[in-house]
Write a protein that holds these residues in place. Structure first.
Motif: not given
Length: 323
Positions: A11-12, A307-309, A311-315
């Motif tokens: 993971d990140s 990367h988490r941003f 992966e969390d579909r926030k982008s």
């Protein structure tokens, strides 16, 4: 120089900020003082170890870099200090990166480094998927999955400029508002509505002529459902991590085609075919007819958070790192 390293797949949190020697350009190469590095979902899959043929750790990720030419190898007519964006194939999550000039482009006037870092993969992928195979024509319809993402925002603009009717999917109405502002005629919130039903209703049961698909799995199967006869689906990613397959008899009896596109492989085999659109893009980016959507910028040392941003579909649009 500072660089982000992937010491092991995971993971990140596996990212490490390291000190590495500044690379030296060889013949036909330039060194770039990186001002912005683009993040692509392929970077995330490579970090996870799920990307076919991806790099083995330890490595420095990143396929896009924008900055200034810092050093020039032998045999090149390139000037130190030129503002450029490149696709070096790896190593962009760093303060410096070396790239050959085959995939090195000048940054248009008025374009920021972060915007430039969001240009090559997104726009060249979108252009190829839309126009390289029986190119999308005025009056046709296209369904763009993940329409608020990096490639999606580019594809929506290009398809709209070509006179197509654009259907686009996303997970939130904020993302769909962005897609609509860019030219999406029929935004579809896939968390609330089955996009197949919307397409069927809006096309009087016929379906669309083209689908751009980057998710895989069930979305791939349902995207085939949304196609009309004598139509095509271009797959350019597998964001879900679930590969999909299609039965031959379905293509046969429904008169449909599935086409694959991988930018770096295409550029390796026929770079001229991929980069011919760059000159046109430079002109329209300069005059504002097209827009690179930069949703968020993170410092280099916060690559894990970036990367988490995603992966969390926030982008939305492009996410960039700034060394």
């Amino acid at each position: 120089m500072k660089a982000i390293e992937v010491p092991d797949h995971g993971d990140s949190d596996v990212f490490e900020l390291t000190d590495r020697p500044v690379p030296e350009p060889g013949p036909g190469e330039v060194r770039i003082d990186v001002e912005a590095a683009g993040i692509n979902f392929a970077d995330i899959m490579q970090r996870r170890g799920t990307y076919p043929g991806g790099p083995e750790p330890p490595y420095v990720p990143g396929a896009e870099a924008a900055g200034t030419v810092d050093a020039v190898g032998e045999g090149l007519d390139v000037t130190e200090g030129d503002r450029v964006v490149a696709m070096p194939g790896g190593g962009s999550y760093a303060e410096f990166v070396v790239s050959d000039t085959q995939l090195l482009f000048p940054i248009p006037d008025g374009t920021s480094f972060a915007e430039a870092a969001g240009f090559p993969v997104q726009f060249l992928t979108a252009h190829s998927c839309l126009f390289e195979w029986d190119g999308l024509e005025d009056g046709e319809s296209v369904l763009i999955q993940a329409a608020a993402g990096g490639v999606g925002t580019a594809a929506v603009q290009l398809a709209s400029r070509a006179g197509a009717t654009v259907f686009g999917t996303a997970s939130t109405w904020d993302k769909l508002d962005l897609a609509a502002d860019l030219g999406c005629d029929r935004p579809i919130n896939y968390t609330e509505t089955d996009f197949r039903e919307v397409v069927e209703t809006e096309t009087d049961g016929d379906g669309v002529e083209l689908v751009l698909e980057s998710v895989g799995g069930d979305v791939f199967e349902r995207s085939l459902d949304a196609l009309t006869h004598f139509s095509r689906l271009v797959i350019y990613g597998v964001a879900s991590g679930t590969l999909a397959a299609v039965e031959n008899k379905r293509l046969l009896f429904e008169n449909k085609r599935v086409i694959g596109f991988h930018l770096s492989q295409a550029a390796a085999h026929d770079p001229g075919r991929i980069t011919t659109a760059v000159i046109d893009f430079t002109d329209v980016l300069s005059n504002g007819d097209l827009e690179v959507i930069v949703g968020e910028e993170f410092p280099l040392e916060e690559a894990a958070a970036a990367h988490r941003f995603i992966e969390d579909r926030k982008s939305t649009g492009k996410v960039a790192l700034t060394p």
